[in-house]
Write an enzyme that holds these catalytic residues in place. Structure first.
Site, mmCIF file in Angstrom:
data_model
loop_
_atom_site.group_PDB
_atom_site.id
_atom_site.type_symbol
_atom_site.label_atom_id
_atom_site.label_comp_id
_atom_site.label_asym_id
_atom_site.label_seq_id
_atom_site.Cartn_x
_atom_site.Cartn_y
_atom_site.Cartn_z
ATOM 1 N N HIS A 113 63.242 -35.813 22.595
ATOM 2 C CA HIS A 113 62.135 -35.310 23.116
ATOM 3 C C HIS A 113 61.370 -34.292 22.383
ATOM 4 O O HIS A 113 60.178 -34.045 22.119
ATOM 5 C CB HIS A 113 62.497 -34.437 24.443
ATOM 6 C CG HIS A 113 62.414 -35.214 25.785
ATOM 7 N ND1 HIS A 113 63.474 -36.287 25.782
ATOM 8 C CD2 HIS A 113 61.553 -35.520 26.738
ATOM 9 C CE1 HIS A 113 63.135 -36.922 27.070
ATOM 10 N NE2 HIS A 113 62.180 -36.345 27.517
ATOM 11 N N HIS B 297 69.792 -30.246 26.081
ATOM 12 C CA HIS B 297 70.007 -30.100 24.731
ATOM 13 C C HIS B 297 70.406 -28.645 24.425
ATOM 14 O O HIS B 297 69.981 -27.613 24.797
ATOM 15 C CB HIS B 297 68.919 -30.534 23.688
ATOM 16 C CG HIS B 297 68.748 -31.948 23.743
ATOM 17 N ND1 HIS B 297 69.132 -32.822 22.912
ATOM 18 C CD2 HIS B 297 67.587 -32.688 24.415
ATOM 19 C CE1 HIS B 297 68.793 -33.780 23.195
ATOM 20 N NE2 HIS B 297 67.799 -33.902 23.842
#
Length: 438
Positions: A205, A252
């Site tokens: 992303h 993350h």
């Protein structure tokens, strides 16, 4: 001296990888978990022996007591923090907003797990970062690339698709080679679980959220008239929003996001000098269709050989299929003279006056074109999976299980999304010409 520097670098990396920083950032932004009272061991990152290739996830039985988030003590990485700390959560922090219970918007794409309930104390940040993370999801690309191609700049759009496809391939393949698990929960709150079964290093992303705006900036600055500072600030803001949103979502660590950002800049630095040559080759060379299909299929086979099935592998094949379809359509457009780029003498381009007619025609093109793409995607999905299941002798009643087979998932993704990419770049513009909307 060198060994000291290396040790210091490793120490910094370990510090940035610690999930406690993710949990603290979420707490600062008003996200609180409702974790079981009976604590489980954090995710070790090892494969589940019963399901090769799947990362272990926390198993929570229904009889475990779950806190309601309103207790006087919050646990972060095994430490207790008083609820009064909420007052220090910054302007508009948790103490300043109404608490809302929520669950992840989408189920885990591999396991179907719906995720655990969590508490939102700051709705503005929740909606902001939800929007930011959607800038890296499939539906955004289905909307963004066509709008750019049909209404603004076809050249920039088709070159951007090349970078996007390669960027995803590099990022997802690196994930499957490094094989780091997602941040442990607890202490991290999983605001999103759709990609929770993927590996996490680097953040793709963050890579796409950096590559797309900065590549678009490089492609359009000088080609269009606008201030350098404006373009750079928009690209940077876009990138930062996507990167920070991945930490907020609990997907993350800080290290993985930083790595994704820097990794994407390296990919851009590689492609920037040769992007014009790639685009011209795709359009003009007589052997380009063969090279396009062979190269994209080969990259997909490489990606699918790195690890067992996961959503990241499907996303890689999807991006490569879209890139192949768009490149083939560009070749057809050029050979048939369907779409011509503005001559160099007309550069730099300027935005035309914004009129009601211009806006209505743009919106009409967009609505009709998206309807065509969604209908194409739906029809191809309905036809391709049953056909592949029959072809390989697999039961077609369990689509999720069938798609975990490489011989089904790889051709399925390529066929469906190459046709979607081709329709976007070639079929839809021809339809606009027929309808006098070009």
């Amino acid at each position: 001296m060198a060994s000291v520097a290396v040790n210091k670098f490793v120490e910094v990396c370990r510090y940035l990888q610690d999930p406690v920083h993710v949990a603290r950032f979420q707490h600062f932004c008003g996200v609180k978990g409702t974790f079981p009272e009976k604590r489980t061991q954090p995710d070790s990152g090892q494969s589940d022996p019963d399901c090769p290739g799947l990362r272990k996830r926390l198993r929570q039985s229904s009889d475990e007591a779950v806190g309601n988030g309103d207790a006087a003590v919050t646990r972060v990485n095994g430490k207790q923090q008083e609820e009064e700390d909420d007052a220090a959560a910054g302007p508009g922090g948790p103490a300043a907003a109404e608490t809302t219970r929520a669950k992840p918007l989408r189920r885990n794409s591999l396991t179907g797990d719906g995720g655990q309930e969590f508490l939102i104390h700051n709705k503005f940040l929740f909606y902001l970062f939800t929007f930011g993370t959607e800038l890296g999801n499939e539906m955004f690309f289905i909307v963004f690339f066509p709008f750019l191609f049909w209404n603004i700049d076809a050249l920039a759009s088709r070159r951007l698709i090349v970078v996007w496809a390669w960027n995803l391939f590099v990022g997802q393949s690196t994930k499957d080679m490094i094989r780091w698990s997602r941040p442990a929960s607890p202490p991290v709150v999983k605001v999103e679980v759709f990609y929770n079964s993927e590996y996490s290093m680097p953040s793709t992303h963050a890579m796409t959220g950096t590559a797309i705006p900065f590549c678009l900036f490089m492609l359009t600055y000088g080609r269009w008239q606008y201030p350098f500072l404006l373009g750079f600030c928009v690209a940077l803001s876009w990138s930062v929003l996507v990167c920070v949103s991945r930490v907020y979502m609990g997907m993350h660590s800080v290290l993985e996001v930083i790595t994704g950002f820097l990794y994407s800049l390296m990919v851009l630095a590689f492609f920037q000098p040769i992007l014009d040559k790639i685009d011209n080759y795709y359009m003009t060379d007589r052997y380009a269709p063969l090279v396009i299909v062979a190269s994209h299929v080969s990259l997909g086979l490489v990606a699918f050989s790195l690890d067992s099935w996961s959503t990241s592998r499907g996303d890689t094949a999807q991006a490569l299929g879209t890139g192949a379809g768009a490149a083939l359509a560009s070749h057809v457009n050029y050979q048939l003279g369907l779409l011509q780029d503005p001559p160099l003498s007309s550069l730099p381009l300027t935005l035309p006056p914004i009129t009601a007619g211009l806006v209505s025609r743009s919106l009409l093109r967009f609505v009709i074109g998206i309807a065509v793409l969604l209908a194409t995607r739906m029809a191809m999905k309905a036809v391709t999976i049953p056909f592949l299941c029959r072809l390989f002798g697999l039961p077609a009643d369990d689509v999720r299980q069938a798609r975990q087979q490489m011989k089904v998932e790889l051709p399925y993704r390529y066929i469906v999304y190459s046709v979607v990419g081709f329709s976007c770049v070639c079929v839809a513009p021809v339809l606009f010409w027929i309808l006098n909307l070009a």
